[in-house]
Design a protein around this motif. Structure first.
Motif, short mmCIF file in Angstrom:
data_model
loop_
_atom_site.label_atom_id
_atom_site.label_comp_id
_atom_site.label_asym_id
_atom_site.label_seq_id
_atom_site.Cartn_x
_atom_site.Cartn_y
_atom_site.Cartn_z
N ARG B 176 -88.81 3.32 -25.69
CA ARG B 176 -88.13 2.05 -25.50
C ARG B 176 -88.52 1.08 -26.63
O ARG B 176 -87.85 0.29 -26.90
N PRO B 202 -84.66 -1.06 -20.82
CA PRO B 202 -83.48 -0.07 -21.12
C PRO B 202 -82.13 -0.87 -20.69
O PRO B 202 -81.14 -0.75 -21.75
N ALA B 203 -82.14 -1.50 -19.92
CA ALA B 203 -80.75 -2.36 -19.57
C ALA B 203 -80.48 -3.32 -20.76
O ALA B 203 -79.09 -3.37 -21.05
N LEU B 205 -81.26 -2.90 -23.78
CA LEU B 205 -81.07 -2.33 -24.96
C LEU B 205 -79.57 -1.93 -24.91
O LEU B 205 -78.85 -1.62 -26.15
N ALA B 206 -79.49 -1.18 -23.65
CA ALA B 206 -78.04 -0.64 -23.58
C ALA B 206 -76.89 -1.60 -23.77
O ALA B 206 -75.90 -1.52 -24.36
#
Lengths: 246, 488, 271
Positions: B176, B202-203, B205-206
């Protein structure tokens, strides 16, 4: 070039497989279909609970209601999400949105087939029904049939409310679902909100599709699951759906 | 990771990006020393391995589903011409156009011409192994067409000017923090920049990927996809995905071009009930992936008005002609074999020098590309033959069997003369027990003289491992002394 | 009951103590053991490196050597799997190449009579407690071919659990390959070593003093790594544990430790 490519590929295949020839009209040889048609009890109440459980497991937000309470539930969900606009297919049962739009708090955006993706991108929510749902996998099948609209309708808005009628639209498994679906209709199978496993192979919800999926299970409804309004015909002889070429 | 090879990863066609790759052992000698890569891969593969095992254990009939999947694919391959013609007829009837490409160059030409004919110079792409295999993006770039990858991992690879290292998760070699850096530094070069203050959650990045790609989805007129399955009897194509980028590409543009390997055809609609149960559980360890799109030709007012299917051979018929190797064409690209492979976990995907890494790559790549190059000739040996890949394969591809079969092919070509001579000499000894016993006794006598580290090829053992102590006598001598009455 | 011992070439030349232990163990359980001297090697290294045709003489030799024995017992899962899994394949290939059915017949006659030691004990002799005594802490690595090709399952563990005095500790990630892989160990030394290092780390983490296995080839690889690191863990074939009793405790006799003063002290050397 294309036709020569075609002949070359077919010639190579025939050289590679030898004299196998056509499989004929009989069932494909030697395919053992000894797997199960369903993995769990097909009792309607059990299927409803299983679907509920699996939808929740994949981060869908699940609500139960009755036919009578449905308009109030829809109004509440839209209000809780803070939605001012909600896209709907033209053939959505009129009662579903009756309460939500009554106070002018929410404006319905009806897809007459001309809505663009850009227009839908500014809509807060979308409300549809479905063709059927698969309990074992927590999957909702949309086939562009009744109360579902075109594929982009349920794709571009970030909040999707999907109504499933129980027990009528719920089947146990994929082997139960496929015979009820018409391959000619464009289909979208949805299992939870948009997600990705691309970062360290760990599942994260929310990428391009609707990041919030709310499912409303309407109990006490009748009817059988299947492609909306169509009787299943054998492959190759199916009628086109309402959106198919005339 | 990308440093395991000197190539930039953005050149040529037909896997040309991988020409001139070092052999697997050379590449792996470097990648196994990359601690960050080892940590990233170990973390990711171990996570998914356990989840897959749980997802598979949920189905009491897994063995039966696996057997059915194998049988369906074998049946289809035996009658591949028949089912492709049936598919072609069904797609055409449903409003699509079918093209056939014997190799990568033909496929790229067809796609480029189709895009140019629309007048567009941009396409959005759904992740597709077939288009990576043929180097489509590079071929389109040569025609002035920009291809935007829309799968999150493909986006990471494209923005990072990197190469894919996994079938399902091409950026598995990135963690990440690395992904955050790539997004923050490179997104602006390709369109909407990454949000200010992007963290490595990750949220977030998404979300950055969602914002970056949405403008591209909304303006795209042409999309390029692959497909997981094609149903011959109905002409239906199936794309299995998670993020929704597939739905965007398959639904919003006016023209859809799908490039699909000829082995992806299945006979009947019903066959999907097998593969759509086994594929998600094997790949992402889910009961079902978030989105599966199924379409048959075109539908008025819903989705693309033009649909082109490009059927791709590109070496598949060569594999089909090999009775043992043919089973590699059963592959449904789930990548379970990569996730469970101890060699893949340590060497990383780039060492395989192909868009198809891991165990399936080690048997597919040498069949699609041949075994002439150094990298391709080394791939069948990139396995300890532990068999974990075969155990998890949802279509029961006996990967170790094919590996050994391909080793036979490689051993039969030039460059293995010394090895063959050694095998022949050993064969003589092993066919003469008296000679063998004499050799064993000589070795036992000389055992104190054995050096700790061997020179030459033996160093491959002793660089990291001590040799065992040799015994004072071989077993057969002990037997003669201690159980003489029983010997003839 | 009579059984032929297939010692395997590795045990014959490098680990005779394992073959000797197998003989003693089987004899103790009432089996009359033969060692047909015509046996050499099953041909696995050649076959798995791509030399199928060169393996064929070994298939014939093995079939001849063990002709007439109802049971052939090998203290190696990998060599037993070679005979059971690959011999029929080699025979079928020869037939497919129109070279006659003689090889397939030879392979087919031997394959079903070949047993790995632990499955012979549990399935044919029907024993789990073999009367062994081994007062040491042990962890067990199931080698891949026994595990996946023969399907040995928990047979070795059941045998070890029944050994008096033995303290069995679970090996984390036990089913993952150790990285030996035959010629893989020298054709891909970097990956082989990386896999072996991880296996060794797991084994050392158990705190056991003995790393038990059913294949000396894998143990040779792991032992080589352990020895290079001077680690306090000793590889040992399961036959040698099962052969040890209170009356005849394990001696490590044929490993000729005396020649290597730098060898770490073996556990229970005072026993």
């Amino acid at each position: 070039m294309t036709s020569t490519g075609r002949e070359r590929v077919l010639a190579r295949i025939r050289a590679a497989i030898g004299e196998a020839g056509s499989p004929g009209e009989e069932a494909p040889d030697g395919i053992p279909r000894t797997y199960l048609s369903a993995h769990r009890s097909e009792d309607p109440a059990a299927l409803l609970d299983l679907l509920h459980e699996n939808l929740v497991d994949y981060r869908a937000v699940v609500h139960r209601t009755t036919e009578h309470e449905l308009p109030a539930t829809v109004a509440r969900l839209l209000a809780e999400h803070g939605s001012r606009t909600v896209a709907v297919p033209a053939d959505l049962p009129p009662g579903w949105l009756a309460l939500a739009v009554a106070g002018a708090a929410v404006q319905a955006v009806v897809d007459d087939g001309a809505l663009t993706a850009a227009q839908l991108d500014s809509v807060d929510s979308v409300l549809t029904g479905c063709a059927l749902a698969v309990a074992e996998t927590g999957t909702i099948v949309l086939d562009a049939g009744a109360a579902q609209g075109r594929r982009l309708l349920t794709l571009v808005p970030d909040h999707h409310i999907c109504v499933i009628r129980a027990p009528g639209q719920i089947v146990a498994s994929l082997p139960r679902a496929l015979p009820l679906l018409d391959p000619v209709r464009p289909q979208t199978w949805i299992s939870g909100p948009s997600a990705t496993s691309d970062i360290e192979l760990d599942r994260v919800e929310g990428v391009h599709g609707p990041r919030t999926l709310e499912v409303v299970l309407v109990t006490g409804s009748r009817g059988r699951p299947g492609p909306s309004g169509a009787t299943r015909l054998s492959p190759g002889r199916r009628g086109r759906g309402p959106h198919g070429p005339e | 990771m990308s440093g395991t090879s000197g190539t930039s990863g953005t050149s040529g066609t037909s896997g040309g990006a991988f020409l001139g790759m070092p052999s697997f052992p050379e590449a792996a000698a470097v990648s196994t020393q990359d601690r960050q890569l080892r940590a990233n891969l170990s973390h990711a593969t171990r996570t998914i391995r356990e989840k897959r095992a749980r997802a598979v254990a949920e189905l009491a009939d897994w063995a039966e589903l696996r057997a059915a999947g194998k049988a369906i694919k074998d049946h289809t391959l035996r009658h591949l011409d028949h089912y492709l013609l049936q598919l072609e007829a069904a797609v055409t009837t449903a409003g699509g156009t079918v093209h056939w490409a014997a190799d990568a160059a033909e496929a790229n030409r067809i796609v480029a011409d189709l895009v140019l004919a629309t007048g567009e110079r941009e396409v959005v792409k759904v992740k597709s192994m077939a288009t990576q295999e043929i180097g489509l993006n590079e071929a389109l770039a040569a025609e002035g067409i920009t291809a935007y990858e829309t799968d999150l991992a493909e986006l990471i690879v494209q923005l990072g000017d990197d190469r894919p290292s996994h079938i399902l998760v091409p950026a598995i070699h990135r963690n990440r923090r690395e992904i955050r850096e790539i997004f923050a530094e490179r997104m602006a070069d390709w369109g909407r920049p990454a949000p200010e203050g992007l963290t490595d959650s990750p949220a977030q990045l998404a979300e950055a990927a969602r914002l970056h790609l949405r403008e591209k989805f909304l303006r795209a007129k042409v999309a390029v996809s692959g497909a997981n399955f094609m149903v011959a009897e109905t002409g239906t194509l199936v794309v299995v995905e998670s993020e929704g980028n597939g739905r965007m590409c398959l639904t919003l543009p006016q023209t859809l071009i799908s490039v699909v390997g000829i082995e992806k055809v299945v006979p009947s609609w019903r066959d999907l009930e097998v593969f759509l149960q086994t594929l998600p559980r094997s790949s992402t360890a889910e009961r079902m992936n978030p989105y599966t799109s199924l379409w048959t030709g075109t539908s008025d007012g819903d989705g693309p008005s033009a649909f082109h299917l490009v059927l791709l051979d590109n070496g598949r018929t060569t594999a089909l002609a090999d009775q043992v190797g043919r089973q590699a064409l059963r592959c449904i690209r789930c990548s379970a074999c990569l996730n469970v492979c101890p060699v893949y976990e340590r060497a990383g995907g780039h060492a395989y020098g192909s868009v198809y890494p891991g165990p399936i790559g080690a048997i597919l790549t040498p069949q699609l590309r041949g075994t002439a190059s150094e990298i391709d000739a080394s791939l069948p040996y990139a396995s300890s033959l532990c068999g974990a890949c075969y155990e998890v394969c949802p279509v029961a591809i006996d990967i170790p069997e094919v590996l050994v079969h391909l080793r036979e092919r490689v051993a039969g070509q030039g460059g293995h003369r010394l090895e063959r001579a050694a095998v022949k000499a050993a064969g003589f000894v092993l066919d003469h027990p008296g000679v063998l016993a004499a050799g064993e006794r000589a070795a036992a006598k000389a055992r104190r003289l054995l050096p700790r580290r061997l020179p030459g090829p033996g160093g491959a053992w002793t660089d990291s491992r001590d040799l065992p102590d040799l015994p004072t006598e071989p077993f057969r001598d002990w037997w003669q002394k201690n159980r003489p009455q029983q010997d003839s | 009951m009579r059984a032929a011992l297939f010692a395997t070439c590795v045990n014959d030349a490098v680990y005779p103590s394992t073959a000797i232990a197998t003989v003693r163990l089987l004899e103790r359980l009432g089996v009359e053991v033969d060692f047909p001297p015509g046996q050499t090697c099953c041909g696995q290294p050649q076959f798995n490196t791509g030399y199928r045709r060169e393996t064929e003489p070994m298939v014939r030799r093995m079939a001849r050597a063990f002709e007439g024995y109802e049971y052939v017992v090998a203290p190696s899962g990998s060599c037993a799997a070679m005979v059971r899994d690959n011999y029929p394949r080699i025979g079928a290939m020869a037939q497919a190449e129109r070279r006659g059915g003689e090889l397939a017949e030879a392979a087919g006659s031997l394959a079903p009579r070949m047993y790995e030691l632990t499955e012979f004990l549990t399935d044919v002799l029907g024993v789990e407690d073999v009367g062994a005594y081994f007062p040491h802490s042990v962890t067990y690595h199931p080698s891949c071919h026994g595990l996946r090709l023969l399907g040995l399952g928990d047979r070795p563990l059941r045998l070890l659990r029944a050994v008096q005095g033995l303290e069995l500790t679970e090996l984390p990630g036990a089913e993952e390959c150790c990285g030996f892989g035959g010629t893989f160990a020298v054709k891909n030394p970097a990956v082989s070593t990386a896999m072996g290092d991880d296996k060794v780390r797991s084994a050392l983490g158990t705190g056991a003093r003995v790393l038990c296995g059913g294949d000396n080839s894998c143990l040779m690889h792991l032992g080589g790594l352990l020895h290079r690191q001077s680690a306090p863990l000793r590889p040992l074939h399961i036959a040698e544990i099962l052969a040890a009793t209170r009356d005849e405790p394990w001696q490590g006799e044929a490993r000729s430790e005396a020649t290597r003063p730098d060898r770490p002290a073996r556990p229970g050397s005072a026993a």
